[in-house]
Design an enzyme around this catalytic site. Structure first.
Site, short mmCIF file in Angstrom:
data_model
loop_
_atom_site.label_atom_id
_atom_site.label_comp_id
_atom_site.label_asym_id
_atom_site.label_seq_id
_atom_site.Cartn_x
_atom_site.Cartn_y
_atom_site.Cartn_z
N PHE A 88 -10.82 -3.84 10.64
CA PHE A 88 -12.04 -3.84 9.81
C PHE A 88 -11.76 -4.44 8.44
CE2 PHE A 88 -9.97 0.31 9.95
CZ PHE A 88 -9.65 0.51 8.62
N TYR A 142 0.80 -1.22 0.00
CA TYR A 142 0.00 0.00 0.00
C TYR A 142 0.83 1.27 0.00
CZ TYR A 142 -3.61 -3.37 0.63
OH TYR A 142 -4.45 -4.45 0.43
#
Length: 406
Positions: free
Chosen positions: A406, A119
């Site tokens: 999450f 990322y």
């Protein structure tokens, strides 16, 4: 690439992209029809890539707020990023991430990274770190006196009102924590037996102050383990949330005293967790450092004008952003006395600092110091003193963390 179709997902895609995710993370079993994750998936915010009529890649975003220095801000919570093993190295991930970041309405995006190297290529910076605690509870004791107030045992799903009341009180002051609506609380407190992995059903304990108000809670479960010498149960703590120091101390005192237990584990704690300063032997907390939230600035001026600052600063930032050109360029950030924001606007001036958007993302929650990034050359100073002043302004009095993946 013409054989690959990138599109918005529909509810009919759920099992297909769930299978891709399970395979990518080597998770056994098929998608569970009873899993409450279905209730929080926002299909219009999920992207899938289709090849020959089959879903082979996905990424999603969840609509939640994030606590930031001095407030709470909507943030795209990026999740479900996966590419089938038979379709990697074809540019599908870059295509999805580019489409996602150019389309999200929020000023920032956050995610948990399976591997950080993935990322950083898309402008995400390491904005918080977390510590896993594996505590030999017989070797530590609290240095505080016994608290007033009472403890009440409960089933988490049956006391959501009390849990959410405490959480919402604490949230604005804890950078990196995410908001939870009723649907999220229902999902987080669901406890199907298929997901217990040898632990008891989920448990909660509430701390009630002498006036009867709930000031804190802990959610946990216990694994029943014995050896030839007797019991050695493990208490696995999901989270400890306390609105007062007294509640925090009382909850940890309880967790350290659960009968037959020998180990207390907390998977997501702060690098500056108050518990380190509350016990008599902090090294016995067994802390292990890991990365936490990765943050991506999507709309630079809106992001920088949404947070508060620890000190006044007037600095010209030269920012690079290979993926979102609207962020690139030279910006003047002016913060007045008391940390009040004055302005953040494009300027045609010589820069005081040069840095990438990922470095701004890393510093955004106040945990990663621009001064430290300057030591490895990621932040370049053109005006003497600019690094120190800007690093101080971006800092915050509470270290960021996240207590929920999450």
């Amino acid at each position: 690439m013409s054989d690959y179709v990138l599109r918005t997902s529909t509810p009919e895609d759920f099992d297909a992209f769930s299978r891709v995710i399970l395979d990518a993370f080597a998770t056994p079993g098929a998608p569970d029809a009873t899993d409450t994750i279905r209730t929080v998936v926002e299909f219009p915010r999920y992207l899938v890539v289709e090849h020959d009529g089959r879903v082979v890649a996905s990424t999603g975003a969840l609509t939640r707020d994030l606590a930031i220095p001095g407030g709470v801000l909507p943030a795209a919570h990026v999740t479900a990023v996966s590419v089938a093993a038979t379709h990697t190295r074809k540019g599908l991930l870059r295509r999805m991430m580019t489409e996602q970041l150019t389309g999200v309405p929020e000023a920032i995006a956050v995610l948990w990274a399976s591997e950080g190297r993935i990322y950083q290529r898309f402008g995400y910076g390491l904005a918080s770190q977390n510590v896993t605690l594996r505590i030999d509870r017989r070797e530590v004791a609290l240095r505080t006196a016994q608290e007033d107030g009472t403890l009440r045992a409960a089933v988490p799903s049956e006391v959501v009102k009390e849990l959410s009341g405490v959480y919402d009180r604490v949230l604005p002051g804890r950078p990196g924590w995410s908001s939870r609506n009723e649907t999220w609380w229902a999902h987080l407190t669901s406890d199907p037996e298929s997901r217990r992995d040898g632990y008891t059903a989920a448990r909660a304990v509430l701390y009630q102050n002498p006036d009867g108000g709930v000031d804190g809670y802990a959610r946990f479960k216990v694994r029943n383990t014995w050896d030839d010498n007797g019991p050695k149960h493990e208490v696995n703590v999901t989270e400890v949330v306390a609105a007062t120091p007294v509640a925090y101390s009382a909850l940890w005192r309880f967790l350290f005293r659960i009968d037959l237990s020998r180990t207390v584990v907390l998977g997501l704690s702060n690098v500056d967790e108050p518990l380190f300063h509350l016990v008599d032997e902090p090294r016995r907390l067994g802390g292990k450092l890991g990365d936490g939230l990765w943050l991506r600035i999507v709309d630079l001026p809106r992001a920088l004008t949404s947070r508060k600052y620890a000190a006044p600063v007037d600095v010209v930032l030269e920012v690079t952003d290979a993926l979102l050109p609207s962020n690139a360029g030279t910006w003047r950030l002016r913060v007045g006395a008391g940390g009040a924001l004055v302005n953040c606007a494009r300027v045609d001036s010589a820069p005081d600092l040069t840095l990438d958007v990922a470095d701004l993302g890393a510093a955004y929650l106040g945990g990663t110091k621009l001064g430290m990034l300057a030591l490895n050359g990621r932040v370049v100073e053109h005006r003497p003193g600019a690094v120190a002043a800007t690093s101080t302004a971006f800092g915050w009095h509470v270290t960021p963390s996240s207590i929920e993946i999450f």
